[in-house]
Design an enzyme around this catalytic site. Structure first.
Site, PDB file in Angstrom:
ATOM      1  N   GLY A   1     -39.228  32.292  -3.264  1.00 51.77           N
ATOM      2  CA  GLY A   1     -40.155  31.164  -3.383  1.00 51.77           C
ATOM      3  C   GLY A   1     -39.632  29.904  -4.036  1.00 51.77           C
TER       4      GLY A   1
ATOM      5  N   GLU B   1     -38.699  29.159 -11.460  1.00 52.04           N
ATOM      6  CA  GLU B   1     -39.662  29.962 -10.708  1.00 52.04           C
ATOM      7  C   GLU B   1     -40.600  29.056  -9.913  1.00 52.04           C
ATOM      8  OE1 GLU B   1     -40.450  32.352  -9.089  1.00 52.04           O
ATOM      9  OE2 GLU B   1     -41.237  33.962 -10.349  1.00 52.04           O
TER      10      GLU B   1
ATOM     11  N   ASP C   1     -48.556  33.124 -12.006  1.00 52.46           N
ATOM     12  CA  ASP C   1     -49.953  33.409 -11.709  1.00 52.46           C
ATOM     13  C   ASP C   1     -50.510  34.211 -12.894  1.00 52.46           C
ATOM     14  OD1 ASP C   1     -52.327  34.082 -10.445  1.00 52.46           O
ATOM     15  OD2 ASP C   1     -51.421  35.059  -8.738  1.00 52.46           O
TER      16      ASP C   1
ATOM     17  N   ILE D   1     -51.983  29.526  -2.355  1.00 52.52           N
ATOM     18  CA  ILE D   1     -51.388  28.360  -1.706  1.00 52.52           C
ATOM     19  C   ILE D   1     -50.072  28.714  -0.990  1.00 52.52           C
ATOM     20  CG2 ILE D   1     -52.431  26.620  -3.209  1.00 52.52           C
ATOM     21  CD1 ILE D   1     -49.155  27.011  -4.217  1.00 52.52           C
TER      22      ILE D   1
HETATM   23  P1  5GP Z   1     -47.617  36.885 -11.229  1.00 54.16           P
HETATM   24  O1  5GP Z   1     -46.781  38.084 -11.525  1.00 54.16           O
HETATM   25  O2  5GP Z   1     -47.436  35.766 -12.230  1.00 54.16           O
HETATM   26  O3  5GP Z   1     -49.070  37.254 -11.094  1.00 54.16           O
HETATM   27  O4  5GP Z   1     -47.220  36.370  -9.804  1.00 54.16           O
HETATM   28  C1  5GP Z   1     -46.105  35.620  -9.629  1.00 54.16           C
HETATM   29  C2  5GP Z   1     -45.585  35.645  -8.218  1.00 54.16           C
HETATM   30  O5  5GP Z   1     -46.642  35.823  -7.273  1.00 54.16           O
HETATM   31  C3  5GP Z   1     -44.940  34.331  -7.889  1.00 54.16           C
HETATM   32  O6  5GP Z   1     -43.574  34.356  -8.176  1.00 54.16           O
HETATM   33  C4  5GP Z   1     -45.223  34.173  -6.418  1.00 54.16           C
HETATM   34  O7  5GP Z   1     -44.182  34.757  -5.679  1.00 54.16           O
HETATM   35  C5  5GP Z   1     -46.490  34.948  -6.186  1.00 54.16           C
HETATM   36  N1  5GP Z   1     -47.680  34.063  -6.119  1.00 54.16           N
HETATM   37  C6  5GP Z   1     -48.608  33.874  -7.067  1.00 54.16           C
HETATM   38  N2  5GP Z   1     -49.569  33.025  -6.663  1.00 54.16           N
HETATM   39  C7  5GP Z   1     -49.225  32.652  -5.418  1.00 54.16           C
HETATM   40  C8  5GP Z   1     -49.815  31.760  -4.447  1.00 54.16           C
HETATM   41  O8  5GP Z   1     -50.863  31.115  -4.637  1.00 54.16           O
HETATM   42  N3  5GP Z   1     -49.157  31.631  -3.269  1.00 54.16           N
HETATM   43  C9  5GP Z   1     -48.004  32.302  -2.992  1.00 54.16           C
HETATM   44  N4  5GP Z   1     -47.452  32.098  -1.801  1.00 54.16           N
HETATM   45  N5  5GP Z   1     -47.412  33.140  -3.879  1.00 54.16           N
HETATM   46  C10 5GP Z   1     -48.019  33.314  -5.071  1.00 54.16           C
HETATM   47 MG    MG Z   2     -41.821  33.865  -7.129  1.00 52.13          MG
END
Ligand code: 5GP
Ligand code: MG
Length: 180
Positions: free
Chosen positions: A49, A104, A108, A158
């Site tokens: 990403g 990064e 999220d 998104i």
């Molecule tokens: P976390 O572990 O912080 O919940 O998630 C992080 C990862 O989830 C990010 O590195 C990304 O790859 C993915 N991610 C989180 N939110 C989104 C989003 O709205 N869209 C997309 N495409 N990937 C997301």
């Molecule tokens: Mg990521």
């Protein structure tokens, strides 16, 4: 720039224009330019990403010479965070005594970042900073400081600017949010 796109089974609406994105990326780069002037940090781009963000970000860096590395994990399946992290491409660099900047795409819940940090710590980095293009503050739930954030966004899923929906949508220069 189109107002609406369709990827696989979903519709997405324009959310953040590339002009705004570039402004915000430059603003973060300027903070790094200030904080790392004259140093030689290692910038580690988290694939897949962050590849677009990292590519833009490093081209605004002009007060220091970063080493640029890539690492890959997987934690996201469809539109919902799965909460576990798999390492797909290892970090085989020696980070002993180095300043590390993790680049990064989006933080999220923060679970991914929390889980991958020990990996960097175990490689002897003297200082680790996290630089995320996006942050969803409403969902952020871990005890962790995200040092650099280009933009905070609401809870929508998104795509675009490197971010995908099941592998597609990374190529858009604007950001789109899912419609339900
Ligand atoms: P976390 O572990 O912080 O919940 O998630 C992080 C990862 O989830 C990010 O590195 C990304 O790859 C993915 N991610 C989180 N939110 C989104 C989003 O709205 N869209 C997309 N495409 N990937 C997301
Ligand atoms: Mg990521």
């Amino acid at each position: 720039m189109v107002e609406k796109i369709h990827i696989l089974d979903r519709d997405f609406a324009l959310s953040i224009s590339s002009e705004i994105i570039q402004e915000k990326v430059k603003a973060v780069a300027d903070k790094l330019n200030k904080d790392y002037a004259g140093k030689n940090p290692v910038m580690v781009c988290i694939l897949n990403g962050a590849f677009v963000f990292a590519a833009d970000l490093v081209r605004y860096i002009n007060t220091f010479q970063p080493e640029i590395l890539f690492v890959r994990f997987a934690s996201y399946d469809g539109v919902k965070s799965t909460g576990n992290v798999r390492e797909l491409m290892g970090l085989n660099a020696n980070l002993e005594g180095r300043d590390v900047i993790i680049v990064e795409d989006i933080v999220d819940t923060g679970t991914t970042m929390k889980n991958i940090l020990p990996l960097f710590e175990s490689k002897g980095a003297s200082n680790i900073a996290i630089c995320s293009f996006l942050l969803k503050p409403d969902k952020f739930k871990v005890d962790l400081n995200i040092d650099y954030v280009a933009m905070e966004i609401p809870n929508d899923f998104i795509v675009g600017y490197g971010l995908d929906y099941n592998g597609f949508g990374r190529n858009y220069r604007d950001i789109y949010k899912v419609l339900d």
